[in-house]
Design a protein around this motif. Structure first.
Motif, PDB file in Angstrom:
ATOM      1  N   UNK A  26     -17.563  -1.652 -10.541  1.00  0.00           N
ATOM      2  CA  UNK A  26     -16.240  -1.071 -10.113  1.00  0.00           C
ATOM      3  C   UNK A  26     -15.545  -2.591  -9.834  1.00  0.00           C
ATOM      4  N   UNK A  27     -14.407  -2.663 -10.435  1.00  0.00           N
ATOM      5  CA  UNK A  27     -13.490  -3.696 -10.276  1.00  0.00           C
ATOM      6  C   UNK A  27     -12.298  -3.078  -9.397  1.00  0.00           C
ATOM      7  N   UNK A  28     -12.247  -3.585  -8.151  1.00  0.00           N
ATOM      8  CA  UNK A  28     -11.366  -2.978  -7.226  1.00  0.00           C
ATOM      9  C   UNK A  28     -10.161  -4.046  -6.749  1.00  0.00           C
ATOM     10  N   UNK A  29      -8.897  -3.543  -7.362  1.00  0.00           N
ATOM     11  CA  UNK A  29      -8.096  -4.524  -6.824  1.00  0.00           C
ATOM     12  C   UNK A  29      -7.507  -4.499  -5.391  1.00  0.00           C
ATOM     13  N   UNK A  30      -7.258  -5.664  -5.013  1.00  0.00           N
ATOM     14  CA  UNK A  30      -6.897  -5.818  -3.407  1.00  0.00           C
ATOM     15  C   UNK A  30      -5.830  -6.786  -3.225  1.00  0.00           C
ATOM     16  N   UNK A  31      -5.520  -6.899  -1.989  1.00  0.00           N
ATOM     17  CA  UNK A  31      -4.306  -7.972  -1.636  1.00  0.00           C
ATOM     18  C   UNK A  31      -4.729  -9.278  -1.991  1.00  0.00           C
ATOM     19  N   UNK A  32      -6.083  -9.736  -1.965  1.00  0.00           N
ATOM     20  CA  UNK A  32      -6.486 -11.163  -2.042  1.00  0.00           C
ATOM     21  C   UNK A  32      -7.079 -11.208  -3.575  1.00  0.00           C
ATOM     22  N   UNK A  33      -7.103 -10.220  -4.349  1.00  0.00           N
ATOM     23  CA  UNK A  33      -7.579 -10.507  -5.651  1.00  0.00           C
ATOM     24  C   UNK A  33      -8.276  -9.164  -5.920  1.00  0.00           C
ATOM     25  N   UNK A  34      -8.974  -9.114  -7.087  1.00  0.00           N
ATOM     26  CA  UNK A  34     -10.167  -7.929  -7.709  1.00  0.00           C
ATOM     27  C   UNK A  34     -11.361  -8.442  -7.059  1.00  0.00           C
ATOM     28  N   UNK A  35     -12.343  -7.460  -6.290  1.00  0.00           N
ATOM     29  CA  UNK A  35     -13.451  -7.297  -5.745  1.00  0.00           C
ATOM     30  C   UNK A  35     -14.225  -6.433  -6.968  1.00  0.00           C
ATOM     31  N   UNK A  36     -15.347  -7.254  -7.352  1.00  0.00           N
ATOM     32  CA  UNK A  36     -16.339  -6.340  -8.035  1.00  0.00           C
ATOM     33  C   UNK A  36     -17.560  -6.055  -7.590  1.00  0.00           C
ATOM     34  N   UNK A  37     -17.989  -4.734  -7.651  1.00  0.00           N
ATOM     35  CA  UNK A  37     -19.058  -4.185  -6.921  1.00  0.00           C
ATOM     36  C   UNK A  37     -19.883  -3.426  -8.156  1.00  0.00           C
ATOM     37  N   UNK A  38     -21.117  -3.743  -7.859  1.00  0.00           N
ATOM     38  CA  UNK A  38     -22.252  -2.765  -8.893  1.00  0.00           C
ATOM     39  C   UNK A  38     -22.778  -1.673  -7.839  1.00  0.00           C
ATOM     40  N   UNK A  39     -22.399  -0.316  -8.271  1.00  0.00           N
ATOM     41  CA  UNK A  39     -22.984   0.467  -7.557  1.00  0.00           C
ATOM     42  C   UNK A  39     -23.593   1.688  -8.308  1.00  0.00           C
ATOM     43  N   UNK A  40     -24.620   2.476  -7.770  1.00  0.00           N
ATOM     44  CA  UNK A  40     -25.050   3.526  -8.534  1.00  0.00           C
ATOM     45  C   UNK A  40     -23.831   4.411  -8.823  1.00  0.00           C
ATOM     46  N   UNK A  41     -24.021   5.381  -9.754  1.00  0.00           N
ATOM     47  CA  UNK A  41     -23.047   6.406 -10.458  1.00  0.00           C
ATOM     48  C   UNK A  41     -23.206   7.508  -9.338  1.00  0.00           C
ATOM     49  N   UNK A  42     -22.018   8.064  -9.379  1.00  0.00           N
ATOM     50  CA  UNK A  42     -22.021   9.290  -8.686  1.00  0.00           C
ATOM     51  C   UNK A  42     -20.404   9.600  -8.121  1.00  0.00           C
ATOM     52  N   UNK A  43     -20.306  10.346  -6.974  1.00  0.00           N
ATOM     53  CA  UNK A  43     -18.786  10.478  -6.696  1.00  0.00           C
ATOM     54  C   UNK A  43     -18.941  11.458  -5.469  1.00  0.00           C
ATOM     55  N   UNK A  44     -17.635  11.695  -5.021  1.00  0.00           N
ATOM     56  CA  UNK A  44     -17.229  12.853  -3.920  1.00  0.00           C
ATOM     57  C   UNK A  44     -17.948  14.259  -4.251  1.00  0.00           C
ATOM     58  N   UNK A  45     -18.360  14.791  -3.043  1.00  0.00           N
ATOM     59  CA  UNK A  45     -18.725  16.310  -3.116  1.00  0.00           C
ATOM     60  C   UNK A  45     -17.289  17.179  -2.766  1.00  0.00           C
ATOM     61  N   UNK A  46     -17.225  18.111  -3.645  1.00  0.00           N
ATOM     62  CA  UNK A  46     -16.177  19.113  -3.620  1.00  0.00           C
ATOM     63  C   UNK A  46     -16.441  20.237  -2.591  1.00  0.00           C
TER      64      UNK A  46
END
Length: 162
Positions: A26-46
């Motif tokens: 995950x390359x997440x843009x933020x106010x101080x730059x992009x934060x890269x996080x490696x995480x297990x695949x998945x997502x929100x429960x509907x």
């Protein structure tokens, strides 16, 4: 007292025959730059969906889920983890599979909308020895992963930190 609005999600601890774990970048843009996080695949429960149905639907790794057991539980109350929420609750399910080239069922545009720009199989040693600027979720992924590989599925889900 106000209630906390948390996004409930599931994640797959997808381990191949060599005990490598599949992670999304995950390359997440933020106010101080992009934060890269490696995480297990998945997502929100509907609404109305079971955790395993979510895991199958959100199968970013391009594989259907077989039998899976919940092995870890994480609750993070902090901004920035899920848009429109105060934090997240992640339940992690162990999925054993033969190694495969990860690609995901989502289109490039769908992946980009979720800030995902890659997939990788990681060896435990490479996670434990990593000293770069990119992060893991949970931050100390090597500790629960070591226990899971050595001891197998816990009797109850192991609580995780950030």
């Amino acid at each position: 007292m106000s209630s906390v609005n948390l996004r409930h999600s599931v994640r797959g601890v997808i381990l191949d025959e060599g005990d490598r774990i599949l992670l999304c970048r995950f390359a997440i843009p933020g106010p101080t730059g992009t934060v890269v996080v490696w995480a297990a695949p998945g997502g929100g429960i509907e609404r109305g969906e079971t955790p395993l149905a979510t895991l199958a639907r959100r199968g970013r790794a391009g594989r259907r889920c077989g039998p899976a057991r919940c092995v870890w539980h994480q609750q993070v109350v902090a901004p920035g983890h899920a848009a429109g929420y105060d934090g997240v609750v992640n339940d992690y399910f162990l999925v054993r599979t033969a190694s495969f080239p990860p690609r995901g069922a989502m289109s490039d545009d769908e992946l980009a909308a979720e800030n995902i720009d890659g997939f990788r199989w990681w060896r435990l040693r490479d996670i434990a020895d990593y000293h770069g600027s990119e992060l893991f979720s949970p931050r100390d992924l090597a500790t629960p992963l070591t226990a899971l590989i050595a001891e197998g599925v816990p009797a109850t889900p192991v609580p995780l930190g950030l």
